[in-house]
Design a protein around this motif. Structure first.
Motif, PDB file in Angstrom:
ATOM      1  N   ASP A 171       0.801  -1.217   0.000  1.00  0.00           N
ATOM      2  CA  ASP A 171       0.000   0.000   0.000  1.00  0.00           C
ATOM      3  C   ASP A 171       0.840   1.275   0.000  1.00  0.00           C
ATOM      4  N   SER A 172       2.151   1.157  -0.266  1.00  0.00           N
ATOM      5  CA  SER A 172       3.030   2.313  -0.373  1.00  0.00           C
ATOM      6  C   SER A 172       3.900   2.142  -1.611  1.00  0.00           C
ATOM      7  N   VAL A 173       4.741   3.127  -1.882  1.00  0.00           N
ATOM      8  CA  VAL A 173       5.605   3.078  -3.066  1.00  0.00           C
ATOM      9  C   VAL A 173       7.033   2.801  -2.610  1.00  0.00           C
ATOM     10  N   ARG A 174       7.600   1.697  -3.118  1.00  0.00           N
ATOM     11  CA  ARG A 174       8.969   1.358  -2.749  1.00  0.00           C
ATOM     12  C   ARG A 174       9.954   2.175  -3.585  1.00  0.00           C
ATOM     13  N   VAL A 175      10.860   2.827  -2.892  1.00  0.00           N
ATOM     14  CA  VAL A 175      11.873   3.664  -3.545  1.00  0.00           C
ATOM     15  C   VAL A 175      12.866   2.786  -4.297  1.00  0.00           C
ATOM     16  N   SER A 176      13.154   3.172  -5.528  1.00  0.00           N
ATOM     17  CA  SER A 176      14.096   2.416  -6.365  1.00  0.00           C
ATOM     18  C   SER A 176      14.582   3.326  -7.483  1.00  0.00           C
ATOM     19  N   ASP A 177      15.361   2.761  -8.408  1.00  0.00           N
ATOM     20  CA  ASP A 177      15.779   3.547  -9.565  1.00  0.00           C
ATOM     21  C   ASP A 177      14.592   3.909 -10.450  1.00  0.00           C
ATOM     22  N   LYS A 203      24.506  -2.871   3.916  1.00  0.00           N
ATOM     23  CA  LYS A 203      23.226  -3.293   3.343  1.00  0.00           C
ATOM     24  C   LYS A 203      22.259  -2.117   3.324  1.00  0.00           C
ATOM     25  N   VAL A 204      21.877  -1.691   2.145  1.00  0.00           N
ATOM     26  CA  VAL A 204      20.982  -0.545   2.003  1.00  0.00           C
ATOM     27  C   VAL A 204      19.565  -0.955   2.408  1.00  0.00           C
ATOM     28  N   PRO A 205      18.965  -0.282   3.406  1.00  0.00           N
ATOM     29  CA  PRO A 205      17.599  -0.648   3.820  1.00  0.00           C
ATOM     30  C   PRO A 205      16.578  -0.360   2.722  1.00  0.00           C
ATOM     31  N   ALA A 206      15.512  -1.120   2.732  1.00  0.00           N
ATOM     32  CA  ALA A 206      14.390  -0.800   1.849  1.00  0.00           C
ATOM     33  C   ALA A 206      13.757   0.505   2.321  1.00  0.00           C
ATOM     34  N   MET A 207      13.240   1.280   1.375  1.00  0.00           N
ATOM     35  CA  MET A 207      12.647   2.571   1.707  1.00  0.00           C
ATOM     36  C   MET A 207      11.318   2.717   0.989  1.00  0.00           C
ATOM     37  N   TYR A 208      10.327   3.233   1.694  1.00  0.00           N
ATOM     38  CA  TYR A 208       8.980   3.385   1.136  1.00  0.00           C
ATOM     39  C   TYR A 208       8.492   4.812   1.335  1.00  0.00           C
ATOM     40  N   VAL A 209       7.689   5.281   0.386  1.00  0.00           N
ATOM     41  CA  VAL A 209       6.962   6.543   0.517  1.00  0.00           C
ATOM     42  C   VAL A 209       5.499   6.197   0.702  1.00  0.00           C
ATOM     43  N   THR A 210       4.912   6.692   1.779  1.00  0.00           N
ATOM     44  CA  THR A 210       3.513   6.386   2.077  1.00  0.00           C
ATOM     45  C   THR A 210       2.686   7.657   2.081  1.00  0.00           C
ATOM     46  N   GLN A 211       1.460   7.558   1.615  1.00  0.00           N
ATOM     47  CA  GLN A 211       0.579   8.713   1.503  1.00  0.00           C
ATOM     48  C   GLN A 211       0.109   9.154   2.890  1.00  0.00           C
ATOM     49  N   ASP A 212       0.566  10.315   3.314  1.00  0.00           N
ATOM     50  CA  ASP A 212       0.182  10.888   4.597  1.00  0.00           C
ATOM     51  C   ASP A 212       0.578  12.358   4.558  1.00  0.00           C
ATOM     52  N   PRO A 213      -0.371  13.268   4.736  1.00  0.00           N
ATOM     53  CA  PRO A 213      -0.034  14.699   4.653  1.00  0.00           C
ATOM     54  C   PRO A 213       0.850  15.177   5.802  1.00  0.00           C
ATOM     55  N   ARG A 214       0.908  14.418   6.874  1.00  0.00           N
ATOM     56  CA  ARG A 214       1.745  14.822   8.013  1.00  0.00           C
ATOM     57  C   ARG A 214       3.207  14.503   7.709  1.00  0.00           C
ATOM     58  N   PRO A 215       4.117  15.470   7.859  1.00  0.00           N
ATOM     59  CA  PRO A 215       5.542  15.210   7.594  1.00  0.00           C
ATOM     60  C   PRO A 215       6.135  14.301   8.664  1.00  0.00           C
ATOM     61  N   ASN A 216       6.588  13.139   8.257  1.00  0.00           N
ATOM     62  CA  ASN A 216       7.121  12.183   9.226  1.00  0.00           C
ATOM     63  C   ASN A 216       8.028  11.185   8.509  1.00  0.00           C
TER      64      ASN A 216
END
Length: 371
Positions: A66-72, A93-106
């Motif tokens: 339900d989020s967007v996984r950061v990649s190339d 080891k580079v951790p996985a990173m996700y962008v999730t829809q939320d208007p609050r900056p966190n």
């Protein structure tokens, strides 16, 4: 790490810290707790088992679905920042990173075995590239330090406290531990702010990011010096009643207040420890196993003692006076609670100085005794 991972980095060169130990940037209280935890026999086994009791696997699946996984291919500029941050702090080891829809900056870093970093759309839209670079470095600093341990234990104990709330003593005992863990966690945030500065190597960008988190995307309406002055006013203002209210306000929080974070980071950036790291003199990860728990706790105790001695907070100054054997405590207590301590009209046989401090009370605080 390939050079292509730095395509979106500024043209300026940033220093890299091969083999750096997280002890280099950790706040003394955070560092002493982590050193002690790492020395515990069977620690990894116990907390890996503990993590199984928490919805960590479920959270991974939730962000994946339900989020967007950061990649190339997705949020490539964030992916370049992430790889760059791992390169600078030498996190293999580079951790996985996700962008999730939320208007609050966190943003957050969760997970024990394989940490994942999550940032909200509110944060991505709020910060510019250099400000975001500091935030990504902040989260990579969490991963390098293993701060997910704090979060894991806090989640477990908080959930447990809710389940045993009907048992008065049991609830009180667990919440006492939770309160201590929150204090550690707040200090871990200061540590991660330092890691963010080591990655971004741009103090102005770090300050701007903290101001935006506090006041939104209105930099033309804000001023760094005025923002830092708020932290000074918060630290020194009021009387003992305000000191107590500060403690009550911060107890339930997992993060220090934003102005305090900015002041703490600026002070560290101007200090000797930061410059030594930038010059290539820092503890290595290969030395972590030989670190003394006793020495780490001694450093932490010395830090808090120094914070009490130099703090401008009325309660901390009073504690310093008591520790220094100041006279006429009854009169001082009365003046502090009534706000008359600065009138200079005490009639008893003390030195005549209204603050009665035994040290350099006018100096910058060491920052953490009152949060």
């Amino acid at each position: 790490m390939t050079e292509s991972s730095h395509d979106s980095a500024p043209s300026r060169q940033r220093k890299r810290f091969p083999g750096i130990s997280s002890r280099a940037y950790e706040h003394p209280a955070d560092r002493s707790a982590l050193v002690a935890l790492r020395k515990l026999s069977g620690f990894d086994t116990v907390f890996k088992a503990l993590s199984g009791l928490l919805p960590e696997r479920s959270l991974r699946l939730l962000f994946l679905s339900d989020s967007v996984r950061v990649s190339d291919a997705q949020f490539a500029h964030l992916n370049a920042m992430l790889r760059d941050a791992c390169y600078i702090l030498d996190l293999e080891k580079v951790p996985a990173m996700y962008v999730t829809q939320d208007p609050r900056p966190n943003a957050m870093c969760i997970g024990l075995d394989e940490p994942i970093i999550v940032v909200t759309t509110g944060l991505v839209e709020l910060l510019d590239e250099e400000e975001m670079r500091a935030v990504v470095g902040h989260e990579v600093g969490h991963a390098l330090s293993g701060h997910a341990v704090y979060r894991t234990i806090l989640l477990f104990l908080t959930n447990l406290a809710l389940k045993v709330a009907w048992i008065p003593l049991g609830h009180v005992a667990i919440m006492a531990i939770v309160t201590a863990l929150r204090e550690w966690f707040r200090k871990s945030e200061l540590s991660a702010d330092r890691a963010g500065l080591l990655v971004g190597q741009d103090l102005k960008a770090s300050m701007r990011g903290l101001m935006k988190i506090a006041g939104g995307n209105h930099l033309h309406e804000m001023n760094v010096d005025a923002f830092l002055a708020q932290a000074e006013e918060y630290e020194a203002g009021g009387d003992l009643r305000d000191s107590v209210l500060k403690i009550l306000n911060v107890l339930p929080r997992s993060h220090p207040f934003t102005t305090v974070r900015a002041a703490e980071l600026k002070k560290w950036a101007e200090g000797r420890d930061f410059q030594r790291i930038m010059d290539g003199h820092y503890p290595r990860r290969s030395e972590d196993k030989d670190t003394s728990v006793t020495d780490s706790f001694r450093e932490s105790a010395a830090h808090y003692a120094g914070a009490v001695k130099t703090s401008k907070d009325p309660l901390m100054k009073l504690v310093g006076d008591i520790a220094g054997g100041a006279g006429d405590l009854g009169g001082r207590l009365r003046d502090k609670f009534t706000g008359n301590g600065s009138s200079g009209s005490s009639g008893s046989g003390s030195s005549g100085s209204s603050d009665g401090s035994s040290g350099s009370g006018a100096g910058d605080r060491d920052g953490d005794g009152t949060k």
